[in-house]
Write a protein that holds these residues in place. Structure first.
Motif, PDB file in Angstrom:
ATOM      1  N   ALA A 165       0.669  -1.429   0.013  1.00  0.00           N
ATOM      2  CA  ALA A 165      -0.588   0.312   0.534  1.00  0.00           C
ATOM      3  C   ALA A 165       0.287   0.859   0.535  1.00  0.00           C
ATOM      4  O   ALA A 165       1.903   1.014   0.506  1.00  0.00           O
ATOM      5  N   HIS A 166       0.554   1.805  -0.384  1.00  0.00           N
ATOM      6  CA  HIS A 166       1.221   3.268  -0.928  1.00  0.00           C
ATOM      7  C   HIS A 166       0.596   4.872  -1.133  1.00  0.00           C
ATOM      8  O   HIS A 166      -0.940   4.234  -1.620  1.00  0.00           O
ATOM      9  N   LEU A 167       1.063   5.628  -0.716  1.00  0.00           N
ATOM     10  CA  LEU A 167      -0.021   7.054  -1.546  1.00  0.00           C
ATOM     11  C   LEU A 167       1.533   7.730  -2.724  1.00  0.00           C
ATOM     12  O   LEU A 167       2.237   7.808  -2.156  1.00  0.00           O
ATOM     13  N   HIS A 168       1.292   7.925  -3.737  1.00  0.00           N
ATOM     14  CA  HIS A 168       1.948   8.627  -4.401  1.00  0.00           C
ATOM     15  C   HIS A 168       1.824  10.333  -5.032  1.00  0.00           C
ATOM     16  O   HIS A 168       1.035  10.955  -4.860  1.00  0.00           O
ATOM     17  N   LEU A 169       2.862  10.693  -4.584  1.00  0.00           N
ATOM     18  CA  LEU A 169       2.620  12.101  -4.822  1.00  0.00           C
ATOM     19  C   LEU A 169       3.646  12.343  -6.159  1.00  0.00           C
ATOM     20  O   LEU A 169       5.196  12.395  -6.202  1.00  0.00           O
ATOM     21  N   LYS A 170       4.119  14.006  -6.148  1.00  0.00           N
ATOM     22  CA  LYS A 170       4.576  14.643  -7.226  1.00  0.00           C
ATOM     23  C   LYS A 170       4.643  15.755  -5.787  1.00  0.00           C
ATOM     24  O   LYS A 170       3.366  16.478  -6.362  1.00  0.00           O
ATOM     25  N   VAL A 171       5.418  16.510  -5.608  1.00  0.00           N
ATOM     26  CA  VAL A 171       5.311  17.740  -5.415  1.00  0.00           C
ATOM     27  C   VAL A 171       6.452  19.046  -5.620  1.00  0.00           C
ATOM     28  O   VAL A 171       7.865  18.533  -6.091  1.00  0.00           O
ATOM     29  N   SER A 172       6.145  19.600  -5.935  1.00  0.00           N
ATOM     30  CA  SER A 172       6.837  21.051  -6.827  1.00  0.00           C
ATOM     31  C   SER A 172       6.618  22.205  -5.964  1.00  0.00           C
ATOM     32  O   SER A 172       5.920  22.759  -4.802  1.00  0.00           O
ATOM     33  N   ALA A 173       7.783  22.983  -6.486  1.00  0.00           N
ATOM     34  CA  ALA A 173       7.777  24.889  -5.608  1.00  0.00           C
ATOM     35  C   ALA A 173       8.659  24.936  -6.788  1.00  0.00           C
ATOM     36  O   ALA A 173       9.866  25.252  -7.541  1.00  0.00           O
ATOM     37  N   PRO A 174       8.009  26.846  -7.344  1.00  0.00           N
ATOM     38  CA  PRO A 174       9.068  27.300  -8.701  1.00  0.00           C
ATOM     39  C   PRO A 174      10.660  27.724  -7.503  1.00  0.00           C
ATOM     40  O   PRO A 174      10.512  27.779  -6.605  1.00  0.00           O
ATOM     41  N   GLY A 175      11.100  27.255  -8.956  1.00  0.00           N
ATOM     42  CA  GLY A 175      12.857  27.039  -8.569  1.00  0.00           C
ATOM     43  C   GLY A 175      13.119  26.449  -7.740  1.00  0.00           C
ATOM     44  O   GLY A 175      14.472  25.805  -7.419  1.00  0.00           O
ATOM     45  N   HIS A 176      13.305  25.152  -7.739  1.00  0.00           N
ATOM     46  CA  HIS A 176      13.164  23.902  -6.880  1.00  0.00           C
ATOM     47  C   HIS A 176      12.737  22.994  -8.086  1.00  0.00           C
ATOM     48  O   HIS A 176      12.052  22.693  -8.976  1.00  0.00           O
ATOM     49  N   GLN A 177      13.556  21.801  -7.739  1.00  0.00           N
ATOM     50  CA  GLN A 177      13.372  20.287  -8.464  1.00  0.00           C
ATOM     51  C   GLN A 177      11.816  19.785  -8.242  1.00  0.00           C
ATOM     52  O   GLN A 177      11.636  19.300  -7.161  1.00  0.00           O
ATOM     53  N   LEU A 178      11.306  19.300  -9.201  1.00  0.00           N
ATOM     54  CA  LEU A 178      10.027  18.477  -8.633  1.00  0.00           C
ATOM     55  C   LEU A 178      10.464  17.264  -8.138  1.00  0.00           C
ATOM     56  O   LEU A 178      11.390  16.650  -8.723  1.00  0.00           O
ATOM     57  N   ILE A 179       9.855  16.584  -6.735  1.00  0.00           N
ATOM     58  CA  ILE A 179      10.272  15.117  -7.279  1.00  0.00           C
ATOM     59  C   ILE A 179       8.445  14.362  -6.565  1.00  0.00           C
ATOM     60  O   ILE A 179       7.362  14.735  -6.879  1.00  0.00           O
ATOM     61  N   THR A 180       9.274  12.850  -7.168  1.00  0.00           N
ATOM     62  CA  THR A 180       8.514  11.842  -7.983  1.00  0.00           C
ATOM     63  C   THR A 180       8.414  11.429  -6.490  1.00  0.00           C
ATOM     64  O   THR A 180       9.452  10.878  -6.362  1.00  0.00           O
ATOM     65  N   THR A 181       7.710  10.507  -5.710  1.00  0.00           N
ATOM     66  CA  THR A 181       7.864   9.911  -4.447  1.00  0.00           C
ATOM     67  C   THR A 181       6.734   8.762  -4.456  1.00  0.00           C
ATOM     68  O   THR A 181       5.414   9.017  -4.904  1.00  0.00           O
ATOM     69  N   GLN A 182       6.928   7.727  -3.955  1.00  0.00           N
ATOM     70  CA  GLN A 182       6.268   6.664  -3.033  1.00  0.00           C
ATOM     71  C   GLN A 182       5.946   6.948  -1.480  1.00  0.00           C
ATOM     72  O   GLN A 182       7.061   6.821  -1.090  1.00  0.00           O
ATOM     73  N   LEU A 183       4.564   7.070  -0.538  1.00  0.00           N
ATOM     74  CA  LEU A 183       5.142   7.179   0.511  1.00  0.00           C
ATOM     75  C   LEU A 183       4.576   5.433   0.747  1.00  0.00           C
ATOM     76  O   LEU A 183       2.865   5.276   0.741  1.00  0.00           O
ATOM     77  N   TYR A 184       5.063   4.771   2.109  1.00  0.00           N
ATOM     78  CA  TYR A 184       4.576   3.048   2.367  1.00  0.00           C
ATOM     79  C   TYR A 184       3.222   3.360   4.128  1.00  0.00           C
ATOM     80  O   TYR A 184       4.913   4.091   4.558  1.00  0.00           O
ATOM     81  N   PHE A 185       3.829   2.214   4.337  1.00  0.00           N
ATOM     82  CA  PHE A 185       3.055   2.016   5.576  1.00  0.00           C
ATOM     83  C   PHE A 185       3.202   1.105   6.505  1.00  0.00           C
ATOM     84  O   PHE A 185       4.156  -0.035   6.265  1.00  0.00           O
ATOM     85  N   GLU A 186       4.482   1.168   7.542  1.00  0.00           N
ATOM     86  CA  GLU A 186       4.504   0.512   8.472  1.00  0.00           C
ATOM     87  C   GLU A 186       4.301  -1.019   8.826  1.00  0.00           C
ATOM     88  O   GLU A 186       2.896  -0.727   9.265  1.00  0.00           O
ATOM     89  N   GLY A 187       4.558  -1.607   8.539  1.00  0.00           N
ATOM     90  CA  GLY A 187       3.959  -3.142   8.786  1.00  0.00           C
ATOM     91  C   GLY A 187       3.513  -3.225   7.924  1.00  0.00           C
ATOM     92  O   GLY A 187       2.314  -4.742   8.275  1.00  0.00           O
ATOM     93  N   GLY A 188       3.060  -2.459   7.002  1.00  0.00           N
ATOM     94  CA  GLY A 188       2.219  -3.321   6.009  1.00  0.00           C
ATOM     95  C   GLY A 188       3.153  -4.298   5.188  1.00  0.00           C
ATOM     96  O   GLY A 188       4.423  -4.881   4.634  1.00  0.00           O
ATOM     97  N   GLU A 189       1.638  -5.768   4.478  1.00  0.00           N
ATOM     98  CA  GLU A 189       2.182  -6.334   3.685  1.00  0.00           C
ATOM     99  C   GLU A 189       3.456  -5.833   2.833  1.00  0.00           C
ATOM    100  O   GLU A 189       2.648  -4.923   1.869  1.00  0.00           O
ATOM    101  N   TYR A 190       3.796  -6.682   1.991  1.00  0.00           N
ATOM    102  CA  TYR A 190       5.200  -6.295   1.012  1.00  0.00           C
ATOM    103  C   TYR A 190       5.704  -4.958   1.265  1.00  0.00           C
ATOM    104  O   TYR A 190       6.676  -4.794   0.060  1.00  0.00           O
ATOM    105  N   VAL A 191       5.887  -4.847   2.242  1.00  0.00           N
ATOM    106  CA  VAL A 191       6.829  -3.314   2.154  1.00  0.00           C
ATOM    107  C   VAL A 191       8.527  -3.996   2.346  1.00  0.00           C
ATOM    108  O   VAL A 191       9.021  -3.357   1.204  1.00  0.00           O
ATOM    109  N   ASP A 192       8.400  -5.591   2.969  1.00  0.00           N
ATOM    110  CA  ASP A 192      10.004  -5.925   2.565  1.00  0.00           C
ATOM    111  C   ASP A 192       9.727  -6.677   1.471  1.00  0.00           C
ATOM    112  O   ASP A 192      11.360  -7.381   0.811  1.00  0.00           O
ATOM    113  N   ASP A 193       8.843  -7.020   0.304  1.00  0.00           N
ATOM    114  CA  ASP A 193       9.091  -8.049  -0.556  1.00  0.00           C
ATOM    115  C   ASP A 193       8.071  -7.344  -1.634  1.00  0.00           C
ATOM    116  O   ASP A 193       6.911  -7.879  -2.477  1.00  0.00           O
TER     117      ASP A 193
END
Length: 284
Positions: free
Chosen positions: A222-250
């Motif tokens: 399970a994860h949240l997808h994100l793209k975070v941006s602001a003028p004058g800065h590099q856009l970051i594309t990332t995913q955030l996962y949940f501690e103890g969730g299934e498949y986090v380690d696999d």
């Protein structure tokens, strides 16, 4: 999981949607056709392939099976899925080598641009009876030196409680669990959503055939997808996962990083949970 969605969310339909999205995406950072670099990359790729054939004594039967499978990947529209699951994490690793700020992760095949704009505190578009554990996801966007970034843009998209993405599975509202949150004057944001479920990449197509043949599992945590941006800065594309969730380690996509794991806590309001995660962006 609803029977209707499960019955109709086929690999071919999802693959076709992902392929069409990719084709329509403007790639301003695409390679400009440096012939020397193309020569180097393709030659090394082919040389590595030739080495595998020689080392493992590939038979003609295996070669023909490979050709048939590659043709099916295209017919199913699963090249975006194949590349995003098994290749993109290394491309992202190389792209992020010099970043000082928040860690990136893969975009995946299910991003859709121009999601509805939302205020700094907002609820993602969702159905009235949206299943799942309510989650408040909040944080602040700053530069790597800690300077707040007013009106930073936080694009967020996620699977629902059944593991399906809007616009890639039937019977979901167009922008279900997708939005573009505009942070406040100090870079803060609050997003009311639900905690997503792990999801299974389609198994009835070519990618599923490979997974079955190799004896792998087809799940992403399970994860949240994100793209975070602001003028004058590099856009970051990332995913955030949940501690103890299934498949986090696999994770089938090998995209989880320790820095990207969330630890939500109860709010005291029923089963609701909340978590804070801040983003630091590198200067452009």
């Amino acid at each position: 999981m609803t029977d209707t969605t499960a019955e109709k969310a086929t690999a071919a339909a999802s693959g076709a949607a992902a392929t069409e999205r990719f084709r329509s995406k403007l790639r301003t950072d695409a390679a400009e056709g440096d012939t020397k670099r193309v020569d180097t990359l393709v030659t090394e790729l082919l040389t590595a392939t030739h080495d595998i054939i020689r080392r493992h004594k590939l038979t003609y039967a295996e070669y023909d099976a490979l050709k048939a499978w590659l043709i099916r990947v295209g017919e199913d529209g699963e090249w975006p899925l194949f590349l995003d699951v098994w290749v993109e994490h290394v491309v992202e690793e190389v792209a992020g080598e010099v970043r000082e700020g928040t860690k990136g992760s893969i975009e995946g095949p299910y991003y859709v641009p121009d999601a509805p704009a939302l205020p700094a505190e907002a609820t993602l578009p969702m159905r009235e009876d949206e299943a799942g554990t309510p989650l408040l996801f909040q944080g602040q966007v700053t530069s790597v030196d800690g300077t707040p970034l007013p009106s930073a843009k936080v694009e967020i998209w996620q699977a629902d409680d059944d593991g399906f993405y809007s616009q890639f599975a039937p019977n979901l509202p167009q922008w279900n669990l997708r939005g573009t949150v505009i942070a406040d004057g100090t870079g803060h944001f609050k997003v009311h959503t639900i905690q997503p479920a792990p999801y299974q990449i389609p198994t009835d197509g070519a990618c599923g055939q490979l997974i079955s043949a190799a004896g792998w599992h087809p799940w992403r945590p399970a994860h949240l997808h994100l793209k975070v941006s602001a003028p004058g800065h590099q856009l970051i594309t990332t995913q955030l996962y949940f501690e103890g969730g299934e498949y986090v380690d696999d994770d089938i996509a090998t995209a989880v990083k320790p820095e990207l794991i969330l630890s939500p806590t109860p709010t005291g309001n029923g089963d609701d949970r909340e978590v804070t995660y801040d983003f630091a962006l590198d200067k452009a």
